[in-house]
Design an enzyme around this catalytic site. Structure first.
Site, PDB file in Angstrom:
ATOM      1  CB  ALA A 157      -0.834   0.142   0.987  1.00  0.00           C
ATOM      2  N   GLY A 200       0.729  -4.965   0.965  1.00  0.00           N
ATOM      3  CA  GLY A 200      -0.482  -5.082   0.293  1.00  0.00           C
ATOM      4  C   GLY A 200      -0.044  -5.720  -1.387  1.00  0.00           C
ATOM      5  CD  GLU A 203      -1.999  -7.533   2.986  1.00  0.00           C
ATOM      6  OE1 GLU A 203      -2.118  -6.673   2.701  1.00  0.00           O
ATOM      7  OE2 GLU A 203      -2.344  -7.960   4.134  1.00  0.00           O
ATOM      8  CD  GLU A 223       1.849  -5.724   5.548  1.00  0.00           C
ATOM      9  OE1 GLU A 223       2.568  -6.300   6.130  1.00  0.00           O
ATOM     10  OE2 GLU A 223       1.013  -5.513   4.731  1.00  0.00           O
TER      11      GLU A 223
HETATM   12  N1  CO8 Z   1       4.710   3.185  -0.329  1.00  0.00           N
HETATM   13  C1  CO8 Z   1       4.933   4.277  -0.697  1.00  0.00           C
HETATM   14  N2  CO8 Z   1       6.231   4.508  -1.756  1.00  0.00           N
HETATM   15  C2  CO8 Z   1       7.105   3.559  -1.783  1.00  0.00           C
HETATM   16  C3  CO8 Z   1       6.737   2.354  -1.289  1.00  0.00           C
HETATM   17  C4  CO8 Z   1       5.396   2.046  -0.803  1.00  0.00           C
HETATM   18  N3  CO8 Z   1       5.018   1.022  -0.260  1.00  0.00           N
HETATM   19  N4  CO8 Z   1       7.611   1.284  -1.645  1.00  0.00           N
HETATM   20  C5  CO8 Z   1       8.552   2.203  -2.369  1.00  0.00           C
HETATM   21  N5  CO8 Z   1       8.031   3.478  -2.309  1.00  0.00           N
HETATM   22  C6  CO8 Z   1       8.864   4.408  -2.995  1.00  0.00           C
HETATM   23  C7  CO8 Z   1      10.175   4.865  -2.267  1.00  0.00           C
HETATM   24  O1  CO8 Z   1       9.580   5.999  -1.165  1.00  0.00           O
HETATM   25  C8  CO8 Z   1      10.753   5.638  -3.479  1.00  0.00           C
HETATM   26  O2  CO8 Z   1      10.288   6.561  -3.698  1.00  0.00           O
HETATM   27  P1  CO8 Z   1      11.345   8.064  -3.798  1.00  0.00           P
HETATM   28  O3  CO8 Z   1      12.021   7.789  -5.159  1.00  0.00           O
HETATM   29  O4  CO8 Z   1      10.415   9.339  -4.084  1.00  0.00           O
HETATM   30  O5  CO8 Z   1      11.961   8.263  -2.478  1.00  0.00           O
HETATM   31  C9  CO8 Z   1      10.563   4.657  -4.238  1.00  0.00           C
HETATM   32  O6  CO8 Z   1       9.501   3.751  -4.469  1.00  0.00           O
HETATM   33  C10 CO8 Z   1      11.762   3.442  -4.731  1.00  0.00           C
HETATM   34  O7  CO8 Z   1      11.902   3.050  -3.442  1.00  0.00           O
HETATM   35  P2  CO8 Z   1      13.327   2.666  -2.817  1.00  0.00           P
HETATM   36  O8  CO8 Z   1      14.215   3.755  -2.941  1.00  0.00           O
HETATM   37  O9  CO8 Z   1      12.984   2.396  -1.345  1.00  0.00           O
HETATM   38  O10 CO8 Z   1      13.698   1.177  -3.595  1.00  0.00           O
HETATM   39  P3  CO8 Z   1      14.692   0.077  -2.921  1.00  0.00           P
HETATM   40  O11 CO8 Z   1      15.327  -0.755  -4.191  1.00  0.00           O
HETATM   41  O12 CO8 Z   1      15.945   0.672  -2.286  1.00  0.00           O
HETATM   42  O13 CO8 Z   1      13.902  -0.601  -1.973  1.00  0.00           O
HETATM   43  C11 CO8 Z   1      11.929  -1.712  -1.300  1.00  0.00           C
HETATM   44  C12 CO8 Z   1      12.786  -1.410  -2.305  1.00  0.00           C
HETATM   45  C13 CO8 Z   1      12.520  -2.774  -0.397  1.00  0.00           C
HETATM   46  C14 CO8 Z   1      10.664  -2.505  -1.706  1.00  0.00           C
HETATM   47  C15 CO8 Z   1      11.604  -0.396  -0.459  1.00  0.00           C
HETATM   48  O14 CO8 Z   1      11.300   0.499  -1.252  1.00  0.00           O
HETATM   49  C16 CO8 Z   1      10.428  -0.680   0.632  1.00  0.00           C
HETATM   50  O15 CO8 Z   1      10.936  -1.339   1.730  1.00  0.00           O
HETATM   51  N6  CO8 Z   1       9.127  -0.333   0.517  1.00  0.00           N
HETATM   52  C17 CO8 Z   1       8.480  -0.348   1.450  1.00  0.00           C
HETATM   53  C18 CO8 Z   1       7.751  -1.892   1.393  1.00  0.00           C
HETATM   54  C19 CO8 Z   1       6.582  -2.122   2.623  1.00  0.00           C
HETATM   55  O16 CO8 Z   1       6.809  -1.603   3.737  1.00  0.00           O
HETATM   56  N7  CO8 Z   1       5.472  -2.485   2.048  1.00  0.00           N
HETATM   57  C20 CO8 Z   1       4.196  -2.492   3.112  1.00  0.00           C
HETATM   58  C21 CO8 Z   1       3.542  -1.280   2.689  1.00  0.00           C
HETATM   59  S1  CO8 Z   1       2.250  -1.306   4.167  1.00  0.00           S
HETATM   60  C22 CO8 Z   1       1.084  -2.033   3.512  1.00  0.00           C
HETATM   61  O17 CO8 Z   1       1.156  -2.670   2.270  1.00  0.00           O
HETATM   62  C23 CO8 Z   1      -0.099  -2.395   4.440  1.00  0.00           C
HETATM   63  C24 CO8 Z   1      -1.360  -3.148   3.493  1.00  0.00           C
HETATM   64  C25 CO8 Z   1      -2.537  -2.975   4.128  1.00  0.00           C
HETATM   65  C26 CO8 Z   1      -3.796  -3.357   3.309  1.00  0.00           C
HETATM   66  C27 CO8 Z   1      -3.721  -2.137   2.261  1.00  0.00           C
HETATM   67  C28 CO8 Z   1      -4.057  -0.799   2.762  1.00  0.00           C
HETATM   68  C29 CO8 Z   1      -4.609  -0.058   1.688  1.00  0.00           C
END
Ligand code: CO8
Length: 349
Positions: A157, A200, A203, A223
């Site tokens: 998400a 998400g 999921e 999460e």
């Molecule tokens: N949300 C928003 N932006 C994101 C997300 C995300 N989940 N994941 C990555 N991005 C963005 C980063 O902020 C970054 O943006 P910017 O360049 O503007 O800073 C861009 O994507 C590239 O990301 P990274 O620089 O972090 O790329 P890396 O290759 O270094 O890392 C990862 C990749 C490991 C995937 C890392 O981006 C990461 O950890 N992302 C978050 C993963 C995460 O925690 N996901 C769970 C989110 S919570 C969730 O899904 C709850 C679901 C609940 C049900 C649904 C509710 C609506």
């Protein structure tokens, strides 16, 4: 007992309307584009067929002289080349929709928010929901493939969008409402997962019916590291698939698992090289599409019932649906064709 007529009526109703989006044949040299009658699906005029693939015959000849492994790779080559030479005229903001396969009967929905690793913002989920509803009504579509990019199926998400949310906003805004369409879709959905499928994203893949994973895919429920918990099935669907111990480990640590482990655990049904994933998923959709769409829908519903009920209730449901197939023309045709030693011609009735 009334559930079966209801299911059949709803299937029949859904078959009335048609949707046309851009068409894309992975295996031929023609890319056709169509415009649906109204925006926002497509705003440009229909494009005549254009030749997009280089001739593959010479390439195949070179491969043919090599070892068998390379022969197989050569056979796959046209599909891979076609993937990168496709075109789309639709005007979604966060997704792309195309129609693939020799019979143009497999819809491909590509999550298309690369800069945010396909983070599932509200706009994306609304578009995905709309596209699924449209393909669900399109009687020419037998199966749907949902995919992302090579780096990310979806990284979860949208954390930045969720950040300011309050509890009351979540409740009153019906947060997650657009997330259920995937699980509600009657047609088979195949998740083709390359790269990250996190939170998400994982999921979303689990809401689909079948997961094919690229060999670099990574699945996880991180999460917990954000101070929250999975909210769209991570603690429920994952646990049913991989068992309590593994689901607990993944949800409590946020650790990811790779494609091979996902396959071993039954989360993914197949692992393929990343660059062949989409073609393989489309091929699977085509294979499903050779059967009666009507019976496929009933079969999907029956398998899904295994997740929703007790064994005895599920067995009863399955038996009733099995009996119900005897009221269809396709059941009669399938068995007649077998007895007459000829391919079945299903009419989806
Ligand atoms: N949300 C928003 N932006 C994101 C997300 C995300 N989940 N994941 C990555 N991005 C963005 C980063 O902020 C970054 O943006 P910017 O360049 O503007 O800073 C861009 O994507 C590239 O990301 P990274 O620089 O972090 O790329 P890396 O290759 O270094 O890392 C990862 C990749 C490991 C995937 C890392 O981006 C990461 O950890 N992302 C978050 C993963 C995460 O925690 N996901 C769970 C989110 S919570 C969730 O899904 C709850 C679901 C609940 C049900 C649904 C509710 C609506």
């Amino acid at each position: 007992m009334i559930i079966i007529p209801l299911v059949a009526a709803s299937i029949l109703k859904n078959r009335q309307d048609t949707l046309i989006t851009s068409s894309w044949d992975f295996r031929s040299t023609n890319v056709r584009s169509h415009c649906p009658p109204k925006p926002p699906y497509c705003s440009s005029a229909p494009t005549p067929g254009v030749t997009v693939l280089p001739k593959m015959a010479n390439v195949a000849k070179i491969f043919a002289s090599r070892a068998q492994g390379l022969l197989q790779a050569a056979a796959r080559q046209p599909q891979v080349a076609a993937r990168f030479s496709s075109s789309s005229t639709n005007t979604w903001e966060y997704i792309k929709t195309e129609v693939a396969g020799e019979g143009k009967n497999v819809a491909v929905i590509t999550l298309n928010r690369p800069k945010a690793l396909n983070a599932l913002c509200n706009g994306l989920m609304k578009e995905l929901s709309t596209a699924l509803q449209q393909f669900g009504k399109d009687k020419s579509i037998a199966a749907i493939v949902l995919t992302g990019s090579e780096k990310a199926f979806a990284a979860g998400a949208d954390i930045k969008e969720m950040l300011p949310n309050t509890y009351s906003q979540c409740i009153q805004g019906n947060f997650l409402n657009d997330w259920t369409e995937v699980a509600r879709t009657q047609k088979p959905i195949i998740a083709a997962v390359n790269g990250y499928a996190l939170g998400g994203g994982c999921e979303l893949a689990m809401m689909c019916d079948i997961i094919y994973a690229g060999d670099k895919a990574k699945f996880g429920q991180p999460e917990i590291a954000l101070g929250t918990i999975p909210g769209a099935g991570g603690t429920q669907r994952l646990t049913r698939v991989v068992g309590k111990s593994k689901a607990m480990e993944m949800c409590l640590t946020g650790n990811m698992i790779g494609a091979q482990e996902a396959e071993k655990l039954g989360l993914a049904s197949k692992v393929v090289p990343a660059d062949q994933l989409l073609a393989e998923a489309v091929k699977l959709g085509e294979k499903i599409g050779t059967h009666s769409n009507l019976i496929v829908q009933l079969c999907k519903e029956s398998v899904n019932t295994a997740y929703e009920t007790t064994l005895q209730e599920g067995l009863k449901f399955e038996r009733r649906v099995f009996h119900a197939t005897f009221s269809t023309a396709d059941r009669k045709e399938g068995m007649t064709a077998f007895a007459e030693k000829r391919p079945a011609k299903f009419t989806n009735e």
